[in-house]
Write a protein that holds these residues in place. Structure first.
Motif, PDB file in Angstrom:
ATOM      1  N   ILE B  40       0.908  -1.348  -0.149  1.00 54.18           N
ATOM      2  CA  ILE B  40       0.232   0.080  -0.124  1.00 54.18           C
ATOM      3  C   ILE B  40       0.789   1.482   0.095  1.00 54.18           C
ATOM      4  CG2 ILE B  40      -1.678   1.346   1.363  1.00 54.18           C
ATOM      5  CD1 ILE B  40      -2.877  -1.325   2.248  1.00 54.18           C
ATOM      6  N   GLY B  41       2.148   1.268   0.800  1.00 53.50           N
ATOM      7  CA  GLY B  41       2.945   2.362   0.834  1.00 53.50           C
ATOM      8  C   GLY B  41       3.389   2.527  -0.560  1.00 53.50           C
ATOM      9  N   LEU B  42       4.010   1.420  -1.240  1.00 54.83           N
ATOM     10  CA  LEU B  42       4.383   1.550  -2.557  1.00 54.83           C
ATOM     11  C   LEU B  42       3.331   2.203  -3.668  1.00 54.83           C
ATOM     12  CD1 LEU B  42       6.630  -1.642  -3.211  1.00 54.83           C
ATOM     13  CD2 LEU B  42       7.439   0.567  -3.331  1.00 54.83           C
ATOM     14  N   LEU B  43       2.251   1.510  -3.487  1.00 55.07           N
ATOM     15  CA  LEU B  43       1.456   2.050  -4.644  1.00 55.07           C
ATOM     16  C   LEU B  43       0.761   3.241  -4.344  1.00 55.07           C
ATOM     17  CD1 LEU B  43      -0.897  -1.118  -4.741  1.00 55.07           C
ATOM     18  CD2 LEU B  43       0.571  -0.395  -6.544  1.00 55.07           C
ATOM     19  N   GLY B  44       0.682   3.746  -2.979  1.00 56.10           N
ATOM     20  CA  GLY B  44       0.297   5.050  -2.649  1.00 56.10           C
ATOM     21  C   GLY B  44       1.244   6.147  -2.502  1.00 56.10           C
ATOM     22  N   ASN B  45       2.403   5.814  -2.901  1.00 54.87           N
ATOM     23  CA  ASN B  45       3.469   6.771  -3.026  1.00 54.87           C
ATOM     24  C   ASN B  45       3.756   7.295  -1.593  1.00 54.87           C
ATOM     25  OD1 ASN B  45       5.859   7.644  -4.115  1.00 54.87           O
ATOM     26  ND2 ASN B  45       4.739   9.291  -5.369  1.00 54.87           N
ATOM     27  N   GLY B  46       3.606   6.652  -0.501  1.00 59.80           N
ATOM     28  CA  GLY B  46       3.786   7.010   0.751  1.00 59.80           C
ATOM     29  C   GLY B  46       4.961   6.558   1.661  1.00 59.80           C
ATOM     30  N   HIS B  47       5.130   6.606   2.948  1.00 59.85           N
ATOM     31  CA  HIS B  47       6.101   5.996   3.803  1.00 59.85           C
ATOM     32  C   HIS B  47       5.281   5.343   4.882  1.00 59.85           C
ATOM     33  CE1 HIS B  47       9.006   8.136   1.361  1.00 59.85           C
ATOM     34  NE2 HIS B  47       8.140   9.135   1.251  1.00 59.85           N
ATOM     35  N   ILE B  48       6.069   4.403   5.556  1.00 57.88           N
ATOM     36  CA  ILE B  48       5.413   3.705   6.614  1.00 57.88           C
ATOM     37  C   ILE B  48       6.227   3.819   8.087  1.00 57.88           C
ATOM     38  CG2 ILE B  48       4.802   1.377   7.125  1.00 57.88           C
ATOM     39  CD1 ILE B  48       4.269   0.757   4.265  1.00 57.88           C
ATOM     40  N   LEU B  49       5.767   3.889   8.940  1.00 59.94           N
ATOM     41  CA  LEU B  49       6.296   3.875  10.310  1.00 59.94           C
ATOM     42  C   LEU B  49       6.001   2.669  10.902  1.00 59.94           C
ATOM     43  CD1 LEU B  49       7.850   5.721  12.224  1.00 59.94           C
ATOM     44  CD2 LEU B  49       5.577   6.650  13.033  1.00 59.94           C
ATOM     45  N   LEU B  50       6.837   1.931  11.407  1.00 62.41           N
ATOM     46  CA  LEU B  50       6.604   0.511  11.594  1.00 62.41           C
ATOM     47  C   LEU B  50       6.841   0.546  13.325  1.00 62.41           C
ATOM     48  CD1 LEU B  50       5.910  -1.570   9.677  1.00 62.41           C
ATOM     49  CD2 LEU B  50       8.271  -2.523   9.683  1.00 62.41           C
ATOM     50  N   GLU B  51       6.068  -0.138  13.964  1.00 58.71           N
ATOM     51  CA  GLU B  51       6.339  -0.248  15.418  1.00 58.71           C
ATOM     52  C   GLU B  51       6.086  -1.746  15.954  1.00 58.71           C
ATOM     53  OE1 GLU B  51       5.000   2.899  18.169  1.00 58.71           O
ATOM     54  OE2 GLU B  51       4.343   1.430  19.275  1.00 58.71           O
ATOM     55  N   GLY B  52       6.949  -2.240  16.501  1.00 53.70           N
ATOM     56  CA  GLY B  52       7.065  -3.463  16.753  1.00 53.70           C
ATOM     57  C   GLY B  52       8.358  -3.981  17.524  1.00 53.70           C
ATOM     58  N   VAL B  53       8.139  -4.937  18.567  1.00 53.89           N
ATOM     59  CA  VAL B  53       9.373  -5.485  19.179  1.00 53.89           C
ATOM     60  C   VAL B  53      10.466  -6.002  18.144  1.00 53.89           C
ATOM     61  CG1 VAL B  53       8.302  -5.865  21.491  1.00 53.89           C
ATOM     62  CG2 VAL B  53       8.448  -7.624  19.735  1.00 53.89           C
ATOM     63  N   PRO B  54      11.734  -6.041  18.564  1.00 51.72           N
ATOM     64  CA  PRO B  54      12.771  -6.590  17.729  1.00 51.72           C
ATOM     65  C   PRO B  54      12.679  -7.810  17.375  1.00 51.72           C
ATOM     66  CG  PRO B  54      13.795  -5.167  19.526  1.00 51.72           C
ATOM     67  CD  PRO B  54      12.194  -5.420  19.757  1.00 51.72           C
TER      68      PRO B  54
END
Lengths: 316, 327
Positions: B40-54
């Protein structure tokens, strides 16, 4: 000799002229004995010629042991030849003993003259005494507070106001609140079971003939809204706030609804195509949508006994 | 265009999504939702903030995505001593020739994994976010366009607070999605364990090209989004700002501020992309709801009262979705 006589006559004339400018001041009180806190009416009466202007000083600083309660308005009397200016003050003394109101100088000026002259008043001595106590008399109780007698006119007025307010209140109640109570009662009467409501709404929609008049999207929106509202009431799910897939997933978990899941899937997905994809269905599909809606409601309607129905109405 | 034809076109043209997903799933076990959001980020030409444990395959996922389209991938570990020049590049003096030459930084790649973005100071975050927004970088007097596709996947360390510089709200808003990754299920973890120990990971093949993504982006714009869906999107966003109007009085004291107009735009774009992934030529309410959490969670600020009651933006979004009527 004639010269001397003329000078004497001149001096006499000047004396007479001066003597004509008469001003008298009289200071008085209404009594010479007062009890502590009594009002003392102090009056300065100044009788003077018409062409004399009076400049009365402030007496506040002169009456040291007394308190100035009020300065009354100046009274002026005119009897033709003379004028009388009366300055009245209300004083009070709160310490017992002899008090002297000292003499004050009242300034005045003749209109013909530019020189300010003064006339001094007499001083006045008053006696302020405490309440006489009869030491030999019996000790008595403290007097009860004074009671004011009933003012029948006031009572009548209050009674009239209360009656008017009550009448107005009753009229407001009758006009608005009583009607509302009736409305609530009417509302209670029109609460219907989920399927009754849905079937009635479907019938209304059918009579509107929306798709026949080209309003296909509206028709599909309304028909799905009716069925979703039915699900919401019948199965207590938030069907109006759920998309198709979530509704189907919920229905799958409800025993009474399992029989209509496939039908509902077909029904809602068809409607979604029309609502969200500009899909133009065939007339048969539009017609079939109504049949499907009736089937969904009929196949899942809850069998209510009279008791349960009335219980639900009461709860609502 | 006729909707049936559009639907058919999208169905055909979006086939590369399945190819991509299948290729990535050779390496990544589970995490389907994260992979979908990456696309979706790629198709929407956006960027993604990812949150999750290592350890939840964030790096592996984006690396695999890059490999599957033979795109350039860079991983930048953000540290407190990082400088903007470490990201964008700098001018270096060439003693031999007596002039400056430009050495481009790691931002010149298609896929950037900005690891632990909140460990770097504000000036570095700002440099990255500016590059994300402008899609160009200026070094000295020269301006360079960044590669296309350009996707930044930034991770935040949710555990440690000490020595971190949380991203300001205005900058967080620039991320199209904020994706939360959870642990894999039991069966998935079993597969991960077996694959890892046997070393039986497949070699990733290039299945699509960056041009496919660009083409996909144009198609996403063509996807039909009905006015009813537009109004639904607006209702959701407005409910975050004026909950009282949606009979959500309870939320009034819990929301410090609601979602920005960027949320409306991105919700629209993400819903279209979701429809594209599902190979549909039109958007349905399910698409909007599927991406609502990812688009809104970093755009709603909760009050101290909400924090005290342990009410998260996710809970607020859920309440809003439960209250806003679906068309």
């Amino acid at each position: 000799m004639v010269k001397i006589l003329s000078i004497l006559l001149l001096i006499l004339f000047a004396t007479i002229t001066n003597y004509a400018q008469v001003i008298n001041v009289k200071v008085s009180t209404d009594s010479s004995r007062y009890e502590v806190g009594d009002y003392i009416n102090l009056t300065y009466t100044i009788t003077h010629d018409k062409d004399i202007s009076i400049y009365f000083p402030s007496i506040k600083d002169s009456i040291k042991k007394l308190e100035l309660i009020e300065s009354l308005p100046i009274q002026l009397k005119d009897d033709g030849a003379k004028k009388e200016s009366i300055f009245k003050f209300i004083l009070a003394g709160f310490d017992s003993g002899s008090v002297t109101i000292p003499a004050i100088t009242i300034q005045y000026k003749s209109n013909k003259d530019t020189v300010l002259q003064g006339i001094k008043t007499d001083s006045l001595t008053l006696l302020i005494q405490t309440l006489p106590v009869d030491a030999g008399a019996d000790i008595m109780d403290i007097k009860a507070p004074l009671t004011i007698g009933i003012d029948w006119l006031f009572v009548l007025l209050i009674t009239a106001i209360v009656i008017v307010i009550t009448v107005i209140g009753y009229m407001i109640y009758k006009k608005y609140f009583a009607n509302r109570v009736n409305q609530i009662e009417i509302k209670e009467e029109i609460i219907k079971l989920p399927h009754e409501e849905a079937l009635e709404l479907l019938k209304d929609l059918e009579e509107k003939k929306l798709w026949q008049s080209g309003k296909i999207k509206e028709y599909h929106s309304e028909i799905t809204a009716i069925v979703r509202r039915y699900f919401e009431r019948r199965f207590t799910i938030l069907a109006l706030e759920m998309p198709t897939s979530e509704i189907l997933s919920k229905l799958n978990k409800i025993n009474d609804a399992r029989t209509i899941v496939d039908l509902t899937e077909n029904f809602l997905q068809n409607a979604d195509m029309v609502k969200f994809a500009k899909f133009m269905p065939l007339n048969d599909v539009n017609f079939e949508m109504m049949n499907q809606a009736y089937t969904i409601v009929e196949n899942t309607k809850e069998e209510f006994s009279n008791e349960t129905a009335s219980e639900e109405n009461t709860n609502v | 265009m006729d909707i049936t034809a559009l639907n058919e076109k999208i169905k055909n043209e979006s086939a590369f999504i399945d190819l991509l997903m299948n290729e990535i799933s050779k390496v990544i076990v589970g995490q389907k939702s994260m992979l979908e959001r990456l696309v979706i980020g790629l198709l929407g030409n956006g960027h993604i903030l990812l949150e999750g444990v290592p350890g939840l395959a964030k790096t592996l996922a984006i690396k695999t995505l890059a490999a599957s389209m033979k795109a350039k991938f860079q991983r930048i570990q953000f540290t407190p001593d990082l400088l903007p020049a470490d990201l964008i590049g700098t001018q270096i003096y060439n003693q031999k020739e007596g002039n400056f030459f430009i050495r481009k930084g790691p931002l010149f790649a298609n896929f950037i994994l900005a690891d632990e973005i909140n460990r770097a100071p504000a000036k570095v975050q700002s440099a990255l976010l500016e590059a994300m927004q402008e899609r160009q970088v200026t070094i000295g007097e020269q301006t360079f366009k960044l590669d296309d596709p350009f996707l930044v996947l930034a991770t935040q360390n949710p555990i440690e607070q000490e020595g971190t510089y949380p991203l300001p709200e205005a900058q967080v808003d620039r991320f199209m999605l904020k994706v939360k990754i959870t642990y894999p299920g039991r069966d998935e973890e079993l597969n991960i364990m077996r694959n890892n120990l046997s070393g039986s990971y497949s070699l990733i093949q290039q299945v699509i090209t960056p041009d496919d993504i660009k083409k996909g982006r144009n198609l996403v714009q063509e996807i039909y989004l009905d006015e009813k869906i537009e109004r639904y999107i607006l209702d959701i966003v407005f409910a975050t700002r004026f909950p009282k109007d949606f009979k959500l009085e309870r939320l009034v004291d819990l929301i410090s501020y609601g979602a920005s107009p960027r949320a409306t735009i991105n919700l629209n774009l993400a819903a279209r992309s979701m429809a594209f992934i599902k190979r549909r030529g039109y958007v349905i309410p399910e698409d909007v709801r599927a991406v609502a959490f990812d688009v809104l969670r970093h755009r709603i600020a909760v009050t101290y009262e909400a924090e005290a009651e342990e009410i998260t933006p996710e809970k607020i979004i859920q309440e809003i979705l439960n209250a806003v009527e679906v068309p």
